[in-house]
Write a protein that holds these residues in place. Sequence first.
Motif, short mmCIF file in Angstrom:
data_model
loop_
_atom_site.label_atom_id
_atom_site.label_comp_id
_atom_site.label_asym_id
_atom_site.label_seq_id
_atom_site.Cartn_x
_atom_site.Cartn_y
_atom_site.Cartn_z
N LYS A 224 0.81 -1.22 0.00
CA LYS A 224 0.00 0.00 0.00
C LYS A 224 0.84 1.27 0.00
O LYS A 224 0.30 2.37 0.02
N GLY A 225 2.16 1.11 -0.03
CA GLY A 225 3.03 2.26 0.07
C GLY A 225 3.37 2.90 -1.25
O GLY A 225 2.88 2.49 -2.32
N PHE A 226 4.23 3.92 -1.20
CA PHE A 226 4.48 4.71 -2.41
C PHE A 226 5.31 3.98 -3.46
O PHE A 226 5.34 4.39 -4.62
N PHE A 227 5.97 2.86 -3.11
CA PHE A 227 6.73 2.09 -4.09
C PHE A 227 6.00 0.82 -4.54
O PHE A 227 6.59 -0.05 -5.17
N ARG A 228 4.72 0.70 -4.23
CA ARG A 228 4.01 -0.55 -4.51
C ARG A 228 4.00 -0.88 -6.00
O ARG A 228 3.94 -2.06 -6.38
N ASN A 229 4.06 0.13 -6.87
CA ASN A 229 4.06 -0.10 -8.31
C ASN A 229 5.40 0.21 -8.97
O ASN A 229 5.51 0.27 -10.19
N TYR A 230 6.43 0.41 -8.15
CA TYR A 230 7.76 0.78 -8.66
C TYR A 230 8.59 -0.49 -8.77
O TYR A 230 8.91 -1.13 -7.78
N ARG A 231 8.95 -0.86 -9.98
CA ARG A 231 9.74 -2.08 -10.16
C ARG A 231 11.08 -1.97 -9.42
O ARG A 231 11.73 -0.93 -9.45
N PRO A 232 11.51 -3.05 -8.77
CA PRO A 232 12.76 -2.99 -8.02
C PRO A 232 13.98 -2.78 -8.91
O PRO A 232 14.95 -2.14 -8.47
N ASP A 233 13.98 -3.29 -10.14
CA ASP A 233 15.13 -3.05 -11.00
C ASP A 233 15.23 -1.58 -11.38
O ASP A 233 16.32 -1.00 -11.44
N ASP A 234 14.07 -0.94 -11.61
CA ASP A 234 14.07 0.50 -11.87
C ASP A 234 14.48 1.29 -10.64
O ASP A 234 15.19 2.30 -10.73
N LEU A 235 14.01 0.84 -9.48
CA LEU A 235 14.34 1.53 -8.23
C LEU A 235 15.84 1.45 -7.95
O LEU A 235 16.47 2.43 -7.55
N ALA B 157 17.25 14.59 10.27
CA ALA B 157 18.45 13.78 10.42
C ALA B 157 18.67 12.79 9.28
O ALA B 157 19.79 12.31 9.08
N PHE B 158 17.62 12.48 8.52
CA PHE B 158 17.77 11.53 7.43
C PHE B 158 18.12 12.20 6.10
O PHE B 158 18.31 11.51 5.09
N ALA B 159 18.20 13.51 6.09
CA ALA B 159 18.38 14.24 4.82
C ALA B 159 19.69 13.86 4.12
O ALA B 159 19.74 13.81 2.89
N ASP B 160 20.76 13.62 4.88
CA ASP B 160 22.05 13.30 4.27
C ASP B 160 22.04 11.97 3.54
O ASP B 160 22.71 11.80 2.52
N GLU B 161 21.30 11.01 4.08
CA GLU B 161 21.36 9.66 3.52
C GLU B 161 20.28 9.36 2.48
O GLU B 161 20.45 8.45 1.66
N ILE B 162 19.17 10.09 2.50
CA ILE B 162 18.06 9.81 1.59
C ILE B 162 18.11 10.74 0.39
O ILE B 162 18.21 11.96 0.53
N THR B 163 18.05 10.15 -0.80
CA THR B 163 17.84 10.92 -2.02
C THR B 163 16.38 10.77 -2.41
O THR B 163 15.91 9.64 -2.60
N PRO B 164 15.61 11.85 -2.49
CA PRO B 164 14.19 11.74 -2.83
C PRO B 164 13.98 11.02 -4.17
O PRO B 164 14.80 11.10 -5.08
N LEU C 170 -2.90 10.71 -13.71
CA LEU C 170 -1.54 10.52 -13.22
C LEU C 170 -1.18 11.62 -12.24
O LEU C 170 -1.41 12.80 -12.50
N ASN C 171 -0.63 11.24 -11.12
CA ASN C 171 -0.19 12.21 -10.12
C ASN C 171 1.25 11.90 -9.76
O ASN C 171 1.57 10.85 -9.20
N THR C 172 2.16 12.81 -10.09
CA THR C 172 3.58 12.62 -9.82
C THR C 172 3.98 13.43 -8.60
O THR C 172 3.60 14.59 -8.45
N ARG C 173 4.75 12.80 -7.73
CA ARG C 173 5.19 13.48 -6.50
C ARG C 173 6.57 12.96 -6.10
O ARG C 173 7.00 11.89 -6.53
N MET C 174 7.27 13.74 -5.28
CA MET C 174 8.56 13.34 -4.74
C MET C 174 8.35 12.79 -3.33
O MET C 174 7.64 13.40 -2.52
#
Length: 398
Positions: A22-33, A190-197, A214-218
């Motif tokens: 149910k999360g934001f990567f539910r339709n994001y292929r892992p190879d693309d990710l 604190a997570f800003a250094d390690e996470i790339t949106p 279609l709704n695109t978001r970061m």
Amino acid sequence: MKQIQDAYIVAATRTPIGRSHKGFFRNYRPDDLLAQTLKNALAQVPGLDPASIEDIICGCAIPEAQQGLNVARIAAVLAGLPTSVGGITVNRFCASGLSAVQMAADRIRVGEADVMIAAGVESMSMVPMMGNAPSLSPSIFARDGDVGIAYGMGLTAEKVAQQWKVSREAQDAFALASHQKALAAQAAGAFADEITPIEVTDRALNLATGEIALNTRMVSLDEGARPDTSLEGLAKLRTVFAARGSVTAGNSSQTSDGAGALILASESAIQRYGLTPLARFVSFASKGVPPAIMGIGPIEAIPAALRYAGLRQQDIDWYELNEAFAAQSLAVINTLGLDPSKVNPMGGAIALGHPLGATGAIRAATVVHALRRNKLKYGMVTMCVGMGQGAAGIFESV
């Protein structure tokens, strides 16, 4: 014979961790990710020649379906890396990503490479935890000592809770603290250094018109931490692995989607390309334990990694102890006498999520940036591993 040399981390990034299904990567292929994560890591070292990368080692716990067929090589191609850059996918279940870092570091340390990428990826939305067609050898049921390898992870946590006398109340309190620490760290940036949106696109069908909107978001933060978590709410959750047990969904890690990547380099490569080292890879250990109580793996792996590094437990300033379950985390902390203030200061997998094979690389990125941000020296990533293993890796800020 070539002299052993140091391996340094020169880039470390990860995606936000999404809830599975149910999360934001539910339709994001892992190879693309993974491909996007590789691009994000390379963006941190603009002076590096991509053709200098010897190999990509990627951890994945269930390397099949959308994350099968050697996802490391597929992602390298999708990321636009030179075809000369190789790729191999490795599997040590929950320690796959950390093992990828260790293997990449070892190639550099023995002089077989100057630049390597270590990564991890897992989509628990697209590939189920045991895979699409799990098949265990009937031979493991022949002896009582072997049957533990077939236990579900939750059942092993119940056995750890019983043997190490970890109460339901202690587990729930640990789970609550994980959420509280994660939320505080998010609020502090604190997570800003390690996470790339990561940019995600949601699709919604308009039943009246038949059109797909279609709704695109970061997305830039892990979505598992819950501000409404309370001891009262956790206490109401039913046990899910044993009728009279103590392990619940609330005091267990969240199934998740995510990826992480680190670029490692030798000292000569750092000088050649003008890179800035973030940390030195110090040591790694993996140890086996009885499969039925796999959660205690770090109890064996942590002392071994310290011994290989010539360090003492008190020398470690920051522990990223993967919270597979509160029961096993507390068993490890209590048995080894770890300083609780040094363990998961920004929360752990109970709040942040645990995308299996990606977690080791993700938590390595956390340690590398946390050490620098807080001006600390040594950090450790450690976890239990399904079917009875423990792993631990030590990093030194430079």
